[in-house]
Scaffold this motif. Structure first.
Motif, PDB file in Angstrom:
ATOM      1  N   THR A   3      34.399 -21.034  33.292  1.00  0.00           N
ATOM      2  CA  THR A   3      34.249 -19.613  33.617  1.00  0.00           C
ATOM      3  C   THR A   3      34.089 -19.427  35.123  1.00  0.00           C
ATOM      4  OG1 THR A   3      33.206 -19.193  31.470  1.00  0.00           O
ATOM      5  CG2 THR A   3      32.878 -17.543  33.185  1.00  0.00           C
ATOM      6  N   THR A  66      27.816 -17.866  28.400  1.00  0.00           N
ATOM      7  CA  THR A  66      29.208 -18.023  28.830  1.00  0.00           C
ATOM      8  C   THR A  66      29.344 -19.103  29.896  1.00  0.00           C
ATOM      9  OG1 THR A  66      29.020 -16.289  30.531  1.00  0.00           O
ATOM     10  CG2 THR A  66      29.723 -15.600  28.337  1.00  0.00           C
ATOM     11  N   GLY A  69      28.461 -22.547  27.730  1.00  0.00           N
ATOM     12  CA  GLY A  69      29.374 -22.845  26.642  1.00  0.00           C
ATOM     13  C   GLY A  69      28.642 -22.948  25.314  1.00  0.00           C
ATOM     14  N   PRO A 224      36.880 -10.565  30.688  1.00  0.00           N
ATOM     15  CA  PRO A 224      36.999 -11.982  30.321  1.00  0.00           C
ATOM     16  C   PRO A 224      35.669 -12.606  29.911  1.00  0.00           C
ATOM     17  CG  PRO A 224      38.226 -11.539  32.319  1.00  0.00           C
ATOM     18  CD  PRO A 224      37.432 -10.315  32.033  1.00  0.00           C
ATOM     19  N   ILE A 225      34.579 -12.198  30.562  1.00  0.00           N
ATOM     20  CA  ILE A 225      33.263 -12.716  30.182  1.00  0.00           C
ATOM     21  C   ILE A 225      32.908 -12.269  28.766  1.00  0.00           C
ATOM     22  CG2 ILE A 225      30.786 -12.513  30.652  1.00  0.00           C
ATOM     23  CD1 ILE A 225      31.457 -12.514  33.627  1.00  0.00           C
ATOM     24  N   SER A 227      35.009 -11.497  26.382  1.00  0.00           N
ATOM     25  CA  SER A 227      35.879 -12.222  25.460  1.00  0.00           C
ATOM     26  C   SER A 227      35.403 -13.654  25.252  1.00  0.00           C
ATOM     27  CB  SER A 227      37.310 -12.220  25.992  1.00  0.00           C
ATOM     28  OG  SER A 227      38.177 -12.951  25.150  1.00  0.00           O
ATOM     29  N   ARG A 228      35.005 -14.303  26.341  1.00  0.00           N
ATOM     30  CA  ARG A 228      34.508 -15.677  26.250  1.00  0.00           C
ATOM     31  C   ARG A 228      33.222 -15.739  25.437  1.00  0.00           C
ATOM     32  NH1 ARG A 228      34.885 -20.779  25.244  1.00  0.00           N
ATOM     33  NH2 ARG A 228      33.491 -22.136  26.436  1.00  0.00           N
ATOM     34  N   LEU A 229      32.330 -14.782  25.663  1.00  0.00           N
ATOM     35  CA  LEU A 229      31.073 -14.751  24.920  1.00  0.00           C
ATOM     36  C   LEU A 229      31.338 -14.562  23.434  1.00  0.00           C
ATOM     37  CD1 LEU A 229      28.009 -14.690  24.768  1.00  0.00           C
ATOM     38  CD2 LEU A 229      28.077 -12.264  25.373  1.00  0.00           C
ATOM     39  N   ARG A 230      32.258 -13.690  23.105  1.00  0.00           N
ATOM     40  CA  ARG A 230      32.581 -13.448  21.700  1.00  0.00           C
ATOM     41  C   ARG A 230      33.104 -14.721  21.029  1.00  0.00           C
ATOM     42  NH1 ARG A 230      36.815 -11.859  18.364  1.00  0.00           N
ATOM     43  NH2 ARG A 230      36.221 -10.402  16.711  1.00  0.00           N
ATOM     44  N   SER A 231      33.977 -15.448  21.706  1.00  0.00           N
ATOM     45  CA  SER A 231      34.531 -16.673  21.115  1.00  0.00           C
ATOM     46  C   SER A 231      33.454 -17.731  20.937  1.00  0.00           C
ATOM     47  CB  SER A 231      35.667 -17.208  21.986  1.00  0.00           C
ATOM     48  OG  SER A 231      35.197 -17.623  23.260  1.00  0.00           O
ATOM     49  N   ILE A 232      32.504 -17.812  21.876  1.00  0.00           N
ATOM     50  CA  ILE A 232      31.413 -18.781  21.764  1.00  0.00           C
ATOM     51  C   ILE A 232      30.531 -18.443  20.563  1.00  0.00           C
ATOM     52  CG2 ILE A 232      29.272 -19.583  22.847  1.00  0.00           C
ATOM     53  CD1 ILE A 232      30.692 -19.381  25.539  1.00  0.00           C
TER      54      ILE A 232
END
Length: 288
Positions: A3, A66, A69, A224-225, A227-232
């Protein structure tokens, strides 16, 4: 770390290309502090207005997540499967009452004590103990337990996803807040309409910085942050779904090895142990 690396690469490309094409970085930097104060101040204000204090703290924790990970790696899934194997095998061979010392006092349980990281995770420990306790109270209908666990895990997932939704909402608002800052700059420029073109040009350029920053912050950083948080969070939810899969398979009357294998299939592919890896871990549990 990806990130942070992506953010640095983004900034280098955006500002580097601007400078390489002959852009006056000095004018951009000169207007940026005031535009950032306007845009970020408004964004933070609306974010605070839209969320409660626990949700704000949760959002801060989500931002840290984020950077770090996912919390669970391959060894964590192996440990959880090993613990569940021990518990369901104990229930199968000695009956549900044999679980009582472990689920009533997990902090002093020899089973939980073998896995300090699981013991330190309050949510995981409570989830395991609560449903094994229900089984001991003759709530052993696998369909009923599956339904109750599914609803609870859905509730937990929705609560954990709130910071990602809140950040995405902020990202959606930032371009409009950038326009607000730009309009304020235009109003300022119009009040100096008698100034020479060189002065007006600099003031109009400063006003457009607001639009630029609103779009950059929205689509280049906050979205993007989020989106990344949601995937984690979705990946970490598989850790809890694994518990559900093992316990439901156990209640359907499957042998402990089969129940644990059902849980192994819930592990994200990146962290999924092989059948042989899990078998080795389970044999170590049986020997202790």
């Amino acid at each position: 770390m990806l990130t942070i690396g992506g953010l640095v690469f983004l900034m280098l490309c955006v500002f580097g290309s601007f400078m390489a094409s002959g852009g006056a970085i000095g004018a951009l930097i000169g207007s940026m502090p005031f535009e950032l104060l306007s845009i970020l101040g408004a964004a933070i204000g609306t974010f605070v207005m839209a969320n409660s204090m626990p949700e704000l703290k949760h959002a801060v924790g989500g931002f840290i997540k984020t950077i770090k990970g996912p919390a669970f790696k391959k060894t964590d899934y192996v440990d959880l499967l090993s613990l569940l194997f021990f518990l369901v095998k104990l229930a199968t061979t000695r009956g549900a009452m044999a679980l009582e010392p472990h689920i009533e006092h997990p902090e002093s349980s020899s089973a939980f004590g073998k896995f300090p990281k699981i013991s330190a995770n309050h949510h995981v420990t409570v989830l395991i103990c609560d449903y094994l306790r229900m089984v001991g109270m003759n709530a052993d209908d696998p369909h009923q337990i599956d339904d109750v666990m599914a609803r609870e895990l859905k509730k937990i997932l929705n609560e954990e996803l709130h910071p990602a939704h809140a950040l995405q909402t902020m990202a959606d608002a930032l371009p409009a807040l950038g326009i607000v800052a730009a309009v304020l700059g235009v109003i300022k420029t119009m009040s100096h309409i008698n100034e020479p073109p060189s002065v007006l040009g600099e003031m109009i350029g400063g006003a457009l910085v607001g639009t630029f920053l609103g779009v950059l912050l929205a689509y280049g950083m906050v979205a993007p942050i989020a989106s990344r948080l949601r995937s984690i969070i979705i990946e970490e939810s598989k850790y809890y779904e694994l518990i559900r899969a093992v316990l439901v398979a156990h209640l359907h009357g499957n042998p402990p090895q089969v129940s644990v294998e059902s849980g192994r299939k819930m592990v994200p592919s990146e962290h999924m142990p092989t059948f042989q890896d899990l078998e080795t871990a389970l044999q170590a549990i049986e020997m202790t």
